[in-house]
Design a protein around this motif. Structure first.
Motif, PDB file in Angstrom:
ATOM      1  N   ARG A 275      39.142  43.964  27.025  1.00  0.00           N
ATOM      2  CA  ARG A 275      39.259  43.077  28.486  1.00  0.00           C
ATOM      3  C   ARG A 275      37.669  42.661  28.386  1.00  0.00           C
ATOM      4  O   ARG A 275      36.634  43.356  28.283  1.00  0.00           O
ATOM      5  CB  ARG A 275      39.372  44.407  29.473  1.00  0.00           C
TER       6      ARG A 275
ATOM      7  N   ALA B 282      34.570  40.280  30.274  1.00  0.00           N
ATOM      8  CA  ALA B 282      34.124  39.538  31.439  1.00  0.00           C
ATOM      9  C   ALA B 282      33.095  38.342  30.933  1.00  0.00           C
ATOM     10  O   ALA B 282      32.345  38.701  30.125  1.00  0.00           O
ATOM     11  CB  ALA B 282      33.571  40.688  32.463  1.00  0.00           C
TER      12      ALA B 282
ATOM     13  N   ARG C 197      40.994  38.218  30.959  1.00  0.00           N
ATOM     14  CA  ARG C 197      39.584  37.882  31.217  1.00  0.00           C
ATOM     15  C   ARG C 197      39.184  37.713  32.522  1.00  0.00           C
ATOM     16  O   ARG C 197      40.078  37.380  33.349  1.00  0.00           O
ATOM     17  CB  ARG C 197      39.593  36.361  30.448  1.00  0.00           C
ATOM     18  N   THR C 198      37.984  38.054  32.885  1.00  0.00           N
ATOM     19  CA  THR C 198      37.263  37.946  34.232  1.00  0.00           C
ATOM     20  C   THR C 198      36.168  37.311  33.984  1.00  0.00           C
ATOM     21  O   THR C 198      35.262  37.409  33.241  1.00  0.00           O
ATOM     22  CB  THR C 198      36.966  39.405  34.750  1.00  0.00           C
TER      23      THR C 198
ATOM     24  N   THR D 105      40.968  36.381  36.027  1.00  0.00           N
ATOM     25  CA  THR D 105      40.560  37.074  37.190  1.00  0.00           C
ATOM     26  C   THR D 105      39.191  36.281  37.720  1.00  0.00           C
ATOM     27  O   THR D 105      38.374  36.194  36.747  1.00  0.00           O
ATOM     28  CB  THR D 105      40.376  38.612  37.389  1.00  0.00           C
TER      29      THR D 105
ATOM     30  N   ILE E 125      35.536  36.586  40.151  1.00  0.00           N
ATOM     31  CA  ILE E 125      34.792  37.552  40.977  1.00  0.00           C
ATOM     32  C   ILE E 125      33.823  36.641  41.409  1.00  0.00           C
ATOM     33  O   ILE E 125      32.864  36.244  40.645  1.00  0.00           O
ATOM     34  CB  ILE E 125      34.341  38.800  40.161  1.00  0.00           C
TER      35      ILE E 125
ATOM     36  N   HIS F  71      31.873  46.081  42.022  1.00  0.00           N
ATOM     37  CA  HIS F  71      32.970  45.499  40.751  1.00  0.00           C
ATOM     38  C   HIS F  71      32.932  46.478  39.495  1.00  0.00           C
ATOM     39  O   HIS F  71      33.676  46.353  38.901  1.00  0.00           O
ATOM     40  CB  HIS F  71      32.539  44.049  40.593  1.00  0.00           C
TER      41      HIS F  71
END
Length: 230
Positions: A42, A44, A71-72, A108, A110, A139
């Motif tokens: 995962r 970011a 992926r963020t 995603t 943010i 977060h």
């Protein structure tokens, strides 16, 4: 009474400094997470706007999207262009990738406040940095812990001052023994002979410090030179 209070503050600060020193990269003997090289990671990514975003998306485009998911993308407030570029990359990768039940599609996004706006005075910077830190803590720490949203395994950074705020939020997790993402900082391609301010600040704290020009490691301090990455 005042002397006792001063002593208590000194002891508390000493314990805090010692704890931070113990959790710095290379200071702990904790074993790495048991994840196979093919297991999903995962990921970011912080998009710092402008050239930082372009460099970061070039790095991300070289990743195996079948492994580094979900992926963020973390973007600063008002930076719609970075969001559009990331969406375009995701669409391009989705079109090129054959359908697979093991791969989660989409990404995603943010949005966090900027730690410091362009031309902002130093006098007001602590306030905006604090607001940014609160949102980052939400977060990275609060949402995964109490709202059961997924935490990330790796956080990739490469740009302006907001990177340092994200690093601080991750270190709050480490301070209290909570799950924290591995921090990877990639210095900008434009930094040939000297590190950026973000690089100087983050170098002691990130798990991997990567530069693209060998002259940046002449001081003998920690870091990896991987050549041109973008």
């Amino acid at each position: 009474m005042a002397i006792a209070l001063i002593h208590a503050v000194v002891v508390a600060l000493s314990c805090l400094v010692l704890r931070i020193y113990c959790i710095l990269p290379g200071k702990t003997s904790a074993k790495p997470r048991g994840r196979s090289r093919t297991a999903p990671c995962r990921t970011a990514v912080f998009l710092g706007s402008g050239g930082h975003t372009s460099e970061m998306l070039m790095l991300v485009s070289s990743l195996d999207f079948g492994r580094y998911f979900p992926r963020t993308y973390i973007v600063s407030a008002g930076d719609t262009l970075s969001t559009q570029k990331a969406v375009a990359l995701e669409s391009l990768k989705a079109a090129d990738r054959p359908p697979s039940p093991n791969v989660v599609s989409g990404a995603t996004f943010i949005t966090i406040p900027r730690a410091r706006r362009v031309h902002q005075t130093l006098l007001t910077t602590p306030l905006t940095a604090a607001c940014s830190l609160v949102v980052c803590v939400y977060h990275i720490s609060i949402s995964p812990l109490f709202l059961h949203s997924s935490s990330v395994d790796v956080l990739i950074l490469n740009g302006p001052g907001t990177c340092f705020v994200l690093c601080m939020a991750a270190y709050l997790n480490r301070l209290f023994g909570l799950p924290s993402p591995k921090l990877i900082y990639v210095e900008s391609f434009a930094r040939v002979r000297s590190l950026s301010l973000s690089g100087l600040l983050l170098r002691p704290f990130v798990d991997r410090f990567v530069v693209q020009w060998p002259d940046l490691l002449k001081d003998g301090r920690r870091g990896d030179c991987r050549g041109w990455l973008v």
